[in-house]
Design a protein around this motif. Structure first.
Motif, PDB file in Angstrom:
ATOM      1  N   MET B  71     -50.961  35.394 -30.661  1.00  0.00           N
ATOM      2  CA  MET B  71     -49.931  35.191 -31.682  1.00  0.00           C
ATOM      3  C   MET B  71     -49.703  36.475 -32.490  1.00  0.00           C
ATOM      4  N   SER B  72     -50.788  37.185 -32.776  1.00  0.00           N
ATOM      5  CA  SER B  72     -50.665  38.428 -33.544  1.00  0.00           C
ATOM      6  C   SER B  72     -49.791  39.438 -32.805  1.00  0.00           C
ATOM      7  N   ASP B  73     -49.966  39.530 -31.472  1.00  0.00           N
ATOM      8  CA  ASP B  73     -49.136  40.457 -30.687  1.00  0.00           C
ATOM      9  C   ASP B  73     -47.678  40.019 -30.719  1.00  0.00           C
ATOM     10  N   PHE B  74     -47.482  38.716 -30.627  1.00  0.00           N
ATOM     11  CA  PHE B  74     -46.115  38.182 -30.650  1.00  0.00           C
ATOM     12  C   PHE B  74     -45.435  38.494 -31.988  1.00  0.00           C
ATOM     13  N   ILE B  75     -46.156  38.282 -33.074  1.00  0.00           N
ATOM     14  CA  ILE B  75     -45.594  38.569 -34.405  1.00  0.00           C
ATOM     15  C   ILE B  75     -45.268  40.062 -34.520  1.00  0.00           C
ATOM     16  N   ASN B  76     -46.237  40.874 -34.115  1.00  0.00           N
ATOM     17  CA  ASN B  76     -46.044  42.318 -34.216  1.00  0.00           C
ATOM     18  C   ASN B  76     -44.864  42.785 -33.376  1.00  0.00           C
ATOM     19  N   GLN B  77     -44.784  42.284 -32.161  1.00  0.00           N
ATOM     20  CA  GLN B  77     -43.700  42.678 -31.255  1.00  0.00           C
ATOM     21  C   GLN B  77     -42.346  42.247 -31.828  1.00  0.00           C
ATOM     22  N   THR B  78     -42.297  41.044 -32.376  1.00  0.00           N
ATOM     23  CA  THR B  78     -41.040  40.540 -32.933  1.00  0.00           C
ATOM     24  C   THR B  78     -40.610  41.393 -34.130  1.00  0.00           C
ATOM     25  N   GLU B  79     -41.560  41.699 -35.005  1.00  0.00           N
ATOM     26  CA  GLU B  79     -41.222  42.501 -36.186  1.00  0.00           C
ATOM     27  C   GLU B  79     -40.799  43.913 -35.788  1.00  0.00           C
ATOM     28  N   THR B  80     -41.440  44.452 -34.745  1.00  0.00           N
ATOM     29  CA  THR B  80     -41.093  45.799 -34.292  1.00  0.00           C
ATOM     30  C   THR B  80     -39.681  45.818 -33.706  1.00  0.00           C
ATOM     31  N   ILE B  81     -39.384  44.833 -32.875  1.00  0.00           N
ATOM     32  CA  ILE B  81     -38.083  44.827 -32.194  1.00  0.00           C
ATOM     33  C   ILE B  81     -36.962  44.471 -33.162  1.00  0.00           C
ATOM     34  N   GLU B  82     -37.201  43.494 -34.009  1.00  0.00           N
ATOM     35  CA  GLU B  82     -36.128  43.014 -34.890  1.00  0.00           C
ATOM     36  C   GLU B  82     -36.093  43.744 -36.233  1.00  0.00           C
ATOM     37  N   ALA B  87     -41.315  35.950 -40.586  1.00  0.00           N
ATOM     38  CA  ALA B  87     -40.876  34.689 -41.201  1.00  0.00           C
ATOM     39  C   ALA B  87     -39.353  34.627 -41.329  1.00  0.00           C
ATOM     40  N   GLU B  88     -38.701  35.804 -41.327  1.00  0.00           N
ATOM     41  CA  GLU B  88     -37.243  35.821 -41.494  1.00  0.00           C
ATOM     42  C   GLU B  88     -36.492  35.912 -40.178  1.00  0.00           C
ATOM     43  N   THR B  90     -34.980  34.631 -36.554  1.00  0.00           N
ATOM     44  CA  THR B  90     -34.414  33.349 -36.116  1.00  0.00           C
ATOM     45  C   THR B  90     -35.167  32.843 -34.887  1.00  0.00           C
ATOM     46  N   PRO B  91     -35.080  31.535 -34.627  1.00  0.00           N
ATOM     47  CA  PRO B  91     -35.730  31.004 -33.413  1.00  0.00           C
ATOM     48  C   PRO B  91     -35.233  31.703 -32.150  1.00  0.00           C
ATOM     49  N   GLU B  92     -33.947  32.078 -32.130  1.00  0.00           N
ATOM     50  CA  GLU B  92     -33.405  32.756 -30.935  1.00  0.00           C
ATOM     51  C   GLU B  92     -34.077  34.111 -30.746  1.00  0.00           C
ATOM     52  N   GLN B  93     -34.239  34.823 -31.871  1.00  0.00           N
ATOM     53  CA  GLN B  93     -34.874  36.141 -31.780  1.00  0.00           C
ATOM     54  C   GLN B  93     -36.319  35.992 -31.288  1.00  0.00           C
ATOM     55  N   ARG B  94     -37.021  35.019 -31.845  1.00  0.00           N
ATOM     56  CA  ARG B  94     -38.419  34.817 -31.437  1.00  0.00           C
ATOM     57  C   ARG B  94     -38.508  34.444 -29.953  1.00  0.00           C
ATOM     58  N   ARG B  95     -37.576  33.586 -29.555  1.00  0.00           N
ATOM     59  CA  ARG B  95     -37.579  33.137 -28.172  1.00  0.00           C
ATOM     60  C   ARG B  95     -37.374  34.325 -27.228  1.00  0.00           C
ATOM     61  N   ALA B  96     -36.404  35.188 -27.590  1.00  0.00           N
ATOM     62  CA  ALA B  96     -36.104  36.334 -26.727  1.00  0.00           C
ATOM     63  C   ALA B  96     -37.326  37.245 -26.607  1.00  0.00           C
ATOM     64  N   VAL B  97     -37.981  37.479 -27.731  1.00  0.00           N
ATOM     65  CA  VAL B  97     -39.146  38.379 -27.705  1.00  0.00           C
ATOM     66  C   VAL B  97     -40.282  37.749 -26.895  1.00  0.00           C
ATOM     67  N   LEU B  98     -40.540  36.475 -27.148  1.00  0.00           N
ATOM     68  CA  LEU B  98     -41.651  35.819 -26.451  1.00  0.00           C
ATOM     69  C   LEU B  98     -41.416  35.830 -24.943  1.00  0.00           C
ATOM     70  N   HIS B  99     -40.169  35.568 -24.556  1.00  0.00           N
ATOM     71  CA  HIS B  99     -39.908  35.528 -23.114  1.00  0.00           C
ATOM     72  C   HIS B  99     -39.958  36.913 -22.487  1.00  0.00           C
ATOM     73  N   SER B 100     -39.619  37.928 -23.262  1.00  0.00           N
ATOM     74  CA  SER B 100     -39.773  39.283 -22.716  1.00  0.00           C
ATOM     75  C   SER B 100     -41.262  39.603 -22.541  1.00  0.00           C
ATOM     76  N   MET B 101     -42.097  39.103 -23.459  1.00  0.00           N
ATOM     77  CA  MET B 101     -43.548  39.318 -23.316  1.00  0.00           C
ATOM     78  C   MET B 101     -44.099  38.544 -22.118  1.00  0.00           C
ATOM     79  N   ILE B 102     -43.566  37.337 -21.925  1.00  0.00           N
ATOM     80  CA  ILE B 102     -44.000  36.549 -20.756  1.00  0.00           C
ATOM     81  C   ILE B 102     -43.603  37.269 -19.470  1.00  0.00           C
ATOM     82  N   ASP B 103     -42.370  37.799 -19.458  1.00  0.00           N
ATOM     83  CA  ASP B 103     -41.912  38.543 -18.276  1.00  0.00           C
ATOM     84  C   ASP B 103     -42.842  39.720 -17.994  1.00  0.00           C
ATOM     85  N   GLU B 104     -43.201  40.425 -19.076  1.00  0.00           N
ATOM     86  CA  GLU B 104     -44.083  41.583 -18.901  1.00  0.00           C
ATOM     87  C   GLU B 104     -45.430  41.142 -18.317  1.00  0.00           C
TER      88      GLU B 104
END
Lengths: 257, 315
Positions: B71-82, B87-88, B90-104
């Motif tokens: 989860m920490s990597d996901f939060i960090n990656q989301t904050e870095t990209i966005e 906390a601010e 959007t669900p769409e942004q989080r979804r996009a980041v998480l799925h890019s991490m899954i792809d990786e």
């Protein structure tokens, strides 16, 4: 007719069963809270007093086992090895929220882990010959002036030019010396020094540079303990008691929201 | 008659008291052990550890083929990209980041299935470099360390000399249509050297004895020492390096003829100075420090590895 011996066994059995039930119930409660500490977003945990208290209880032995050897049992750090004071609310990396603290614990600083904080390190300006001893002395005077301490005005003026020019100090510490949490460069205006703030220590830091290391604990300390540790450090550094006397006085959990 | 107190029933008797079949006392304990073993085996076979985790444990954002994404990597990656606090986002942004991490993660897993560390030279090189970076030595040298290093490698820090000179050659034995013998060419060269040292103009001496410019260097420009060495070769360079301004060398026999060097201007190499070379010394020291650390690491790995060589391969 049931003999006395059998009655004794039955009572003993019931007592054991009751004790086991209480233990299991408490374990379940603790596990539920532990799960909650991990399930919530890291920065949401400090809003829940029960979770903070649980985290502090869980984290204290972990801190004693893994962190106290560098940061000290009182969490005040050790300038001889550049271990920061964890109670003063001043953080090199990030803004000091639970997420940032947790990340530093997970991956460390220059730990060799690919995700550790390792963008740059403080150059050995004197050792490498980039600045002369005289120039370093001038920069020291300028740094003293930034933290509003007595300094030699003429040398500080010269030091400010070296800071912005030849030394390229502003590249990491910022043109106003306020540091950059991305690089982990210290804020030179707040008079908080991990490696000593006296003239000799400042000279030494600039001359020899700084490449301090914090280990990565991911895979060594369980994830829930790391989260608890992050919450604990956050509580200590954000409580007045912590800011004044560190862990010795214990961190006070904030009121539940 | 001796009155004896009856003994209380034994544990096996109490356990199996209600059963018609009562196992002998000697069998009860092994039987209980067998039941316990069976229970443990069943638990391991059917318990939670025996099957893939179907629920993502707390603290993780996802499981990809049982490999967790923290989860920490996901939060960090989301904050870095966005560039926004987590906390601010959007669900769409989080979804996009998480799925890019899954792809990786999927690609990395695929790379391991394809055994890229074994198959791909680029991947192998990256891995070697990464290990080198991990073990980079961080011990800060002292002034004494640097000075000792400088003294041990003093020649590396000497400045580069420069020279501007004429390299004239008298061919012999058919080389460049010259029909004179080596002895004759050497005699003429010695005479030419004598005349040049006496002050005769270079052009007239060259014309008189049949010298030509070797064409290996440009006599109108300063050349750095290493460039001269490259163009003239070791033998002629060593002669040229010792000449001073206006000096004429002794004749030098080479395969293409007898050479004479006339030095116009010589700037000898600057001797090594620690104060001037300090930055370079520091950089070189750190590089060597890293190399040493890598060597030590390899030594350790080799000592703890099982390496078998085919017959005929040297140790």
């Amino acid at each position: 007719m049931i003999g006395r011996g059998y009655r004794l066994w039955v009572v003993l059995g019931l007592l054991i069963a009751a004790g086991g039930a209480v233990f299991a119930w408490r374990q379940t409660q603790t596990n539920r809270l532990e799960t909650q500490v991990l399930t919530l977003l890291p920065d949401e945990v400090p809003r829940h007093a029960d979770l903070v208290n649980l985290s502090i209880a869980e984290a204290k032995p972990v801190y004693a086992a893994h962190c106290a050897s560098c940061h000290g049992a009182d969490m005040k750090g050790d300038p001889r090895i550049g271990a920061p004071n964890l109670t003063d609310g001043v953080w090199l990396y990030g803004s000091g929220n639970v997420t940032d603290i947790e990340r530093t614990i997970l991956y460390g600083i220059r730990s060799g882990h690919g995700q550790s904080h390792n963008v740059t390190e403080m150059t050995a300006f004197g050792l490498s010959g980039q600045l002369t001893p005289g120039e370093i002395n001038d920069v020291v005077q300028y740094v003293l002036s930034l933290s509003k301490r007595p300094n030699t005005a003429q040398a500080a003026l010269s030091g400010s030019q070296i800071f912005a020019g030849k030394g390229n100090c502003g590249d990491c510490h910022g043109p106003d010396g306020r540091g950059d949490p991305y690089y982990g460069s210290s804020n030179l205006t707040v008079n908080v020094w991990n490696n000593g703030g006296d003239t000799a220590s400042l000279y030494r830091s600039i001359y020899f540079g700084l490449q301090r290391v914090c280990p990565a604990w991911y895979g060594i300390i369980p994830l829930e303990k790391i989260r608890a540790l992050a919450v604990y450090l956050h509580a200590v550094s954000h409580s007045e008691a912590g800011a004044e006397s560190g862990a010795a006085s214990g961190a006070a959990a904030p009121p539940a929201s | 008659m001796d009155m004896k107190t009856p003994r209380p029933p034994s544990l096996p008797s109490r356990l199996f008291g209600g059963l018609r079949y009562r196992p002998p006392r000697g069998v009860a304990v092994p039987l209980a052990g067998a039941f316990a073993g069976l229970a443990i085996a069943l638990f391991n076979l059917l318990g939670p550890g025996s099957r893939p985790v179907s629920v993502v444990p707390a603290g993780y954002a996802a499981l990809v083929n049982q490999r967790p994404i923290l989860m920490s990597d996901f939060i960090n990656q989301t904050e870095t990209i966005e560039s926004t606090p987590f906390a601010e986002t959007t669900p769409e942004q989080r979804r996009a980041v998480l799925h890019s991490m899954i792809d990786e993660e999927l690609m990395v897993q695929r790379a391991l299935v394809l055994d890229l560390p074994e198959q791909d030279t680029d991947v192998r090189k990256e891995l070697v470099d990464a290990v080198g970076a991990v073990i980079l030595a961080r011990k800060t040298p002292t002034d004494a360390d640097l000075m000792a290093y400088f003294n041990a490698h003093r020649s590396n820090y000497a400045g580069v000399g420069e020279m501007r000179f004429h390299d004239i050659v008298l061919h012999f034995g058919g080389s460049q249509d010259a029909d004179q013998s080596l002895e004759q060419a050497e005699a003429d060269a010695h005479e030419a050297v004598y005349q040049l040292r006496s002050g005769a103009p270079l052009e007239s001496v060259m014309q008189h004895f049949g010298f030509v410019d070797s064409g290996k260097t440009d006599s109108t420009m300063d050349d750095l020492d290493f460039a001269v060495k490259l163009h003239l070769g070791e033998k002629l360079f060593n002669v040229a390096a010792k000449l001073t301004d206006g000096e004429v060398s002794e004749p030098v026999d080479e395969v293409d003829g007898v050479h004479v060097l006339v030095m116009e201007e010589r700037k000898p190499p600057r001797p090594a100075e620690f104060a001037v070379s300090r930055n370079q010394v520091y950089t070189d020291y750190r590089r060597d420090q890293q190399l040493r650390a890598e060597q030590d690491n390899l030594k350790f790995l080799r000592a703890n590895a099982q390496i078998l060589l085919a017959p005929g391969q040297s140790q």
